[in-house]
Design an enzyme around this catalytic site. Structure first.
Site, PDB file in Angstrom:
ATOM      1  N   HIS A   5       0.794  -1.234   0.000  1.00 41.25           N
ATOM      2  CA  HIS A   5       0.000   0.000   0.000  1.00 41.25           C
ATOM      3  C   HIS A   5       0.824   1.280   0.000  1.00 41.25           C
ATOM      4  O   HIS A   5       0.261   2.378   0.025  1.00 41.25           O
ATOM      5  CB  HIS A   5      -0.949   0.010   1.209  1.00 41.25           C
ATOM      6  CG  HIS A   5      -1.764  -1.237   1.315  1.00 41.25           C
ATOM      7  ND1 HIS A   5      -1.426  -2.282   2.144  1.00 41.25           N
ATOM      8  CD2 HIS A   5      -2.880  -1.627   0.651  1.00 41.25           C
ATOM      9  CE1 HIS A   5      -2.307  -3.250   1.996  1.00 41.25           C
ATOM     10  NE2 HIS A   5      -3.197  -2.891   1.103  1.00 41.25           N
ATOM     11  N   GLY A  21      -6.756  11.600   8.117  1.00 43.53           N
ATOM     12  CA  GLY A  21      -7.509  10.599   7.362  1.00 43.53           C
ATOM     13  C   GLY A  21      -7.545  10.928   5.877  1.00 43.53           C
ATOM     14  O   GLY A  21      -7.421  10.058   5.018  1.00 43.53           O
ATOM     15  N   ARG A  25      -5.716  16.428   2.830  1.00 46.12           N
ATOM     16  CA  ARG A  25      -5.227  17.108   4.033  1.00 46.12           C
ATOM     17  C   ARG A  25      -3.734  16.850   4.204  1.00 46.12           C
ATOM     18  O   ARG A  25      -2.992  17.726   4.634  1.00 46.12           O
ATOM     19  CB  ARG A  25      -5.970  16.606   5.272  1.00 46.12           C
ATOM     20  CG  ARG A  25      -7.328  17.200   5.468  1.00 46.12           C
ATOM     21  CD  ARG A  25      -7.249  18.266   6.588  1.00 46.12           C
ATOM     22  NE  ARG A  25      -8.417  19.129   6.572  1.00 46.12           N
ATOM     23  CZ  ARG A  25      -9.558  18.862   7.198  1.00 46.12           C
ATOM     24  NH1 ARG A  25      -9.661  17.754   7.903  1.00 46.12           N
ATOM     25  NH2 ARG A  25     -10.562  19.692   7.145  1.00 46.12           N
ATOM     26  N   ARG A  44      -3.132   4.121  -4.445  1.00 39.64           N
ATOM     27  CA  ARG A  44      -4.565   4.313  -4.151  1.00 39.64           C
ATOM     28  C   ARG A  44      -4.894   5.740  -3.716  1.00 39.64           C
ATOM     29  O   ARG A  44      -5.815   5.964  -2.927  1.00 39.64           O
ATOM     30  CB  ARG A  44      -5.049   3.355  -3.056  1.00 39.64           C
ATOM     31  CG  ARG A  44      -5.116   1.917  -3.501  1.00 39.64           C
ATOM     32  CD  ARG A  44      -5.523   1.034  -2.337  1.00 39.64           C
ATOM     33  NE  ARG A  44      -5.553  -0.349  -2.750  1.00 39.64           N
ATOM     34  CZ  ARG A  44      -6.663  -1.093  -2.816  1.00 39.64           C
ATOM     35  NH1 ARG A  44      -7.825  -0.567  -2.474  1.00 39.64           N
ATOM     36  NH2 ARG A  44      -6.606  -2.336  -3.202  1.00 39.64           N
ATOM     37  N   ARG A  88      -1.796  10.790  14.854  1.00 39.89           N
ATOM     38  CA  ARG A  88      -3.007  11.072  14.076  1.00 39.89           C
ATOM     39  C   ARG A  88      -3.413  12.517  14.289  1.00 39.89           C
ATOM     40  O   ARG A  88      -3.422  13.013  15.427  1.00 39.89           O
ATOM     41  CB  ARG A  88      -4.132  10.124  14.514  1.00 39.89           C
ATOM     42  CG  ARG A  88      -5.507  10.570  14.090  1.00 39.89           C
ATOM     43  CD  ARG A  88      -6.518   9.456  14.063  1.00 39.89           C
ATOM     44  NE  ARG A  88      -7.885   9.934  14.112  1.00 39.89           N
ATOM     45  CZ  ARG A  88      -8.525  10.563  13.112  1.00 39.89           C
ATOM     46  NH1 ARG A  88      -7.909  10.809  11.978  1.00 39.89           N
ATOM     47  NH2 ARG A  88      -9.783  10.956  13.257  1.00 39.89           N
ATOM     48  N   GLY A  90      -6.746  14.638  13.272  1.00 42.21           N
ATOM     49  CA  GLY A  90      -8.040  14.441  12.627  1.00 42.21           C
ATOM     50  C   GLY A  90      -9.141  15.187  13.325  1.00 42.21           C
ATOM     51  O   GLY A  90      -8.903  16.048  14.172  1.00 42.21           O
ATOM     52  N   SER A  91     -10.359  14.846  12.954  1.00 42.51           N
ATOM     53  CA  SER A  91     -11.512  15.502  13.560  1.00 42.51           C
ATOM     54  C   SER A  91     -12.342  14.482  14.319  1.00 42.51           C
ATOM     55  O   SER A  91     -12.193  13.267  14.135  1.00 42.51           O
ATOM     56  CB  SER A  91     -12.347  16.201  12.484  1.00 42.51           C
ATOM     57  OG  SER A  91     -12.737  15.257  11.525  1.00 42.51           O
ATOM     58  N   GLU A 180     -14.480   9.343  17.033  1.00 39.86           N
ATOM     59  CA  GLU A 180     -13.827   9.366  15.721  1.00 39.86           C
ATOM     60  C   GLU A 180     -13.691   7.911  15.269  1.00 39.86           C
ATOM     61  O   GLU A 180     -14.438   7.070  15.746  1.00 39.86           O
ATOM     62  CB  GLU A 180     -12.503  10.146  15.786  1.00 39.86           C
ATOM     63  CG  GLU A 180     -11.540   9.748  16.879  1.00 39.86           C
ATOM     64  CD  GLU A 180     -10.664   8.588  16.506  1.00 39.86           C
ATOM     65  OE1 GLU A 180     -10.935   7.470  17.008  1.00 39.86           O
ATOM     66  OE2 GLU A 180      -9.682   8.775  15.767  1.00 39.86           O
ATOM     67  N   MET A 181     -12.789   7.601  14.348  1.00 43.34           N
ATOM     68  CA  MET A 181     -12.833   6.243  13.792  1.00 43.34           C
ATOM     69  C   MET A 181     -11.465   5.557  13.634  1.00 43.34           C
ATOM     70  O   MET A 181     -11.381   4.536  12.956  1.00 43.34           O
ATOM     71  CB  MET A 181     -13.555   6.265  12.436  1.00 43.34           C
ATOM     72  CG  MET A 181     -14.974   6.799  12.540  1.00 43.34           C
ATOM     73  SD  MET A 181     -15.936   6.659  11.027  1.00 43.34           S
ATOM     74  CE  MET A 181     -16.334   4.923  11.032  1.00 43.34           C
ATOM     75  N   SER A 204     -15.284  18.718  15.110  1.00 40.78           N
ATOM     76  CA  SER A 204     -15.916  19.220  13.883  1.00 40.78           C
ATOM     77  C   SER A 204     -17.434  19.285  14.016  1.00 40.78           C
ATOM     78  O   SER A 204     -18.097  20.019  13.279  1.00 40.78           O
ATOM     79  CB  SER A 204     -15.560  18.314  12.709  1.00 40.78           C
ATOM     80  OG  SER A 204     -15.991  16.986  12.966  1.00 40.78           O
ATOM     81  N   ASP A 205     -17.989  18.504  14.941  1.00 42.48           N
ATOM     82  CA  ASP A 205     -19.442  18.509  15.119  1.00 42.48           C
ATOM     83  C   ASP A 205     -19.760  18.071  16.536  1.00 42.48           C
ATOM     84  O   ASP A 205     -18.909  17.523  17.231  1.00 42.48           O
ATOM     85  CB  ASP A 205     -20.117  17.584  14.093  1.00 42.48           C
ATOM     86  CG  ASP A 205     -19.546  16.184  14.104  1.00 42.48           C
ATOM     87  OD1 ASP A 205     -18.465  15.978  13.530  1.00 42.48           O
ATOM     88  OD2 ASP A 205     -20.164  15.302  14.717  1.00 42.48           O
ATOM     89  N   ARG A 218     -13.264  24.518   9.754  1.00 43.59           N
ATOM     90  CA  ARG A 218     -12.525  23.241   9.858  1.00 43.59           C
ATOM     91  C   ARG A 218     -11.094  23.432   9.387  1.00 43.59           C
ATOM     92  O   ARG A 218     -10.157  22.944  10.001  1.00 43.59           O
ATOM     93  CB  ARG A 218     -13.218  22.157   9.038  1.00 43.59           C
ATOM     94  CG  ARG A 218     -14.343  21.475   9.803  1.00 43.59           C
ATOM     95  CD  ARG A 218     -14.637  20.093   9.228  1.00 43.59           C
ATOM     96  NE  ARG A 218     -15.159  20.142   7.882  1.00 43.59           N
ATOM     97  CZ  ARG A 218     -16.423  20.415   7.570  1.00 43.59           C
ATOM     98  NH1 ARG A 218     -17.295  20.647   8.515  1.00 43.59           N
ATOM     99  NH2 ARG A 218     -16.815  20.439   6.317  1.00 43.59           N
TER     100      ARG A 218
HETATM  101  N1  HPA Z   1     -18.715   9.578  14.369  1.00 37.44           N
HETATM  102  C1  HPA Z   1     -17.545   9.077  13.976  1.00 37.44           C
HETATM  103  N2  HPA Z   1     -16.525   9.843  13.596  1.00 37.44           N
HETATM  104  C2  HPA Z   1     -16.697  11.168  13.593  1.00 37.44           C
HETATM  105  C3  HPA Z   1     -17.888  11.754  13.989  1.00 37.44           C
HETATM  106  C4  HPA Z   1     -18.942  10.907  14.391  1.00 37.44           C
HETATM  107  O1  HPA Z   1     -20.042  11.360  14.752  1.00 37.44           O
HETATM  108  N3  HPA Z   1     -17.743  13.082  13.851  1.00 37.44           N
HETATM  109  C5  HPA Z   1     -16.493  13.320  13.398  1.00 37.44           C
HETATM  110  N4  HPA Z   1     -15.855  12.152  13.249  1.00 37.44           N
END
Ligand code: HPA
Length: 237
Positions: A5, A21, A25, A44, A88, A90-91, A180-181, A204-205, A218
């Site tokens: 990869h 991610g 960015r 990729r 990392r 990220g948001s 986040e993830m 971010s939210d 952002r």
């Molecule tokens: N879920 C998962 N990841 C995220 C979220 C969320 O609501 N907001 C920003 N990253």
């Protein structure tokens, strides 16, 4: 040698890698925060760059979204490119009233519904935590810039669209700061291979209020967070 990869040649990654991610960015960070950045991989469209920050060699690589994607890039960075510091950037979504849109969270720990760390830990619950030195340095860098940060648990979700209605209340009730993830997967890779990791996140939210940042907001808060991450890495170096 190139990996499945990553097409960079040996030695083309610095031992320190910032991990957004979004590959675009990664390109933006390389162009605006690093000196002498050049692209080292694009398999990729997972764009990777190497340059320097205040004389410290740094790379940046877009990991894609989610634990499986982030984990495979981190694994290959560590095992094939001798990377020792994974950060990392990220948001996340906020899960507490006292955490506001645009705030910065340093993920001291990362809960998850993913099974990846159980796979690594004989089916048991592994506490996926940040490296303390990286965490302390990022906190010191934020303080030096007058930027308040929250330090605590986040949740790394497998499902962005999770149908479990009680989940947000459960996470909030346990004091988890944001969702986040990727962080729990990156911390798991780091633990498995004896390297160091941290996740620095901007909000971010807001999952309790429904607020969201505009894309302009952002972009500027993301830049502030990258500065904290890079300045922290200089302190830690
Ligand atoms: N879920 C998962 N990841 C995220 C979220 C969320 O609501 N907001 C920003 N990253």
């Amino acid at each position: 040698m190139a990996t499945p990869h990553i097409s960079a040649a040996p030695g083309e990654f610095a031992d320190t890698v910032l991990l957004p991610g979004d590959p675009l960015r990664a390109e933006h960070i390389a162009r605006t925060h690093l000196d002498g950045a050049r692209q080292v991989t694009a398999v990729r469209n997972a764009l990777g760059f190497t340059g320097s920050f205040k004389g410290m060699p740094v790379s940046v690589l877009g990991t894609g979204m989610g634990i499986p994607s982030a984990s495979l890039y981190c694994n290959e960075l560590v095992t094939e490119y001798d990377v020792t510091r994974l950060v990392r950037v990220g948001s996340c979504g906020a899960l507490q009233d006292h955490v506001a849109i645009r705030d910065v969270i340093l993920a001291a720990g990362a809960c998850t519904d993913s099974q990846v760390n159980r796979a690594r830990y004989d089916g048991l619950d592994f506490a996926a935590i940040a490296d303390f030195g990286l965490l302390r340095a990022a906190s010191d860098a934020a303080a030096a810039h007058g930027i308040a940060v929250h330090v605590g648990n986040v949740h790394s979700a497998d499902l962005f669209y999770d149908p479990r209605e009680s989940l947000v209340a459960t996470m909030s009730g346990m004091g988890v700061l944001g969702i986040e993830m990727e962080a729990a997967g990156i911390y798991g890779v780091a633990a498995e291979h004896g390297v160091r990791a941290l996740a620095v996140l901007t909000v971010s939210d807001h999952l309790l209020t429904g607020e969201q940042t505009s894309s302009d907001e952002r972009q500027s808060t993301f830049g502030e967070m990258v500065t904290i991450a890079l300045e922290g890495l200089v302190i830690d170096a």
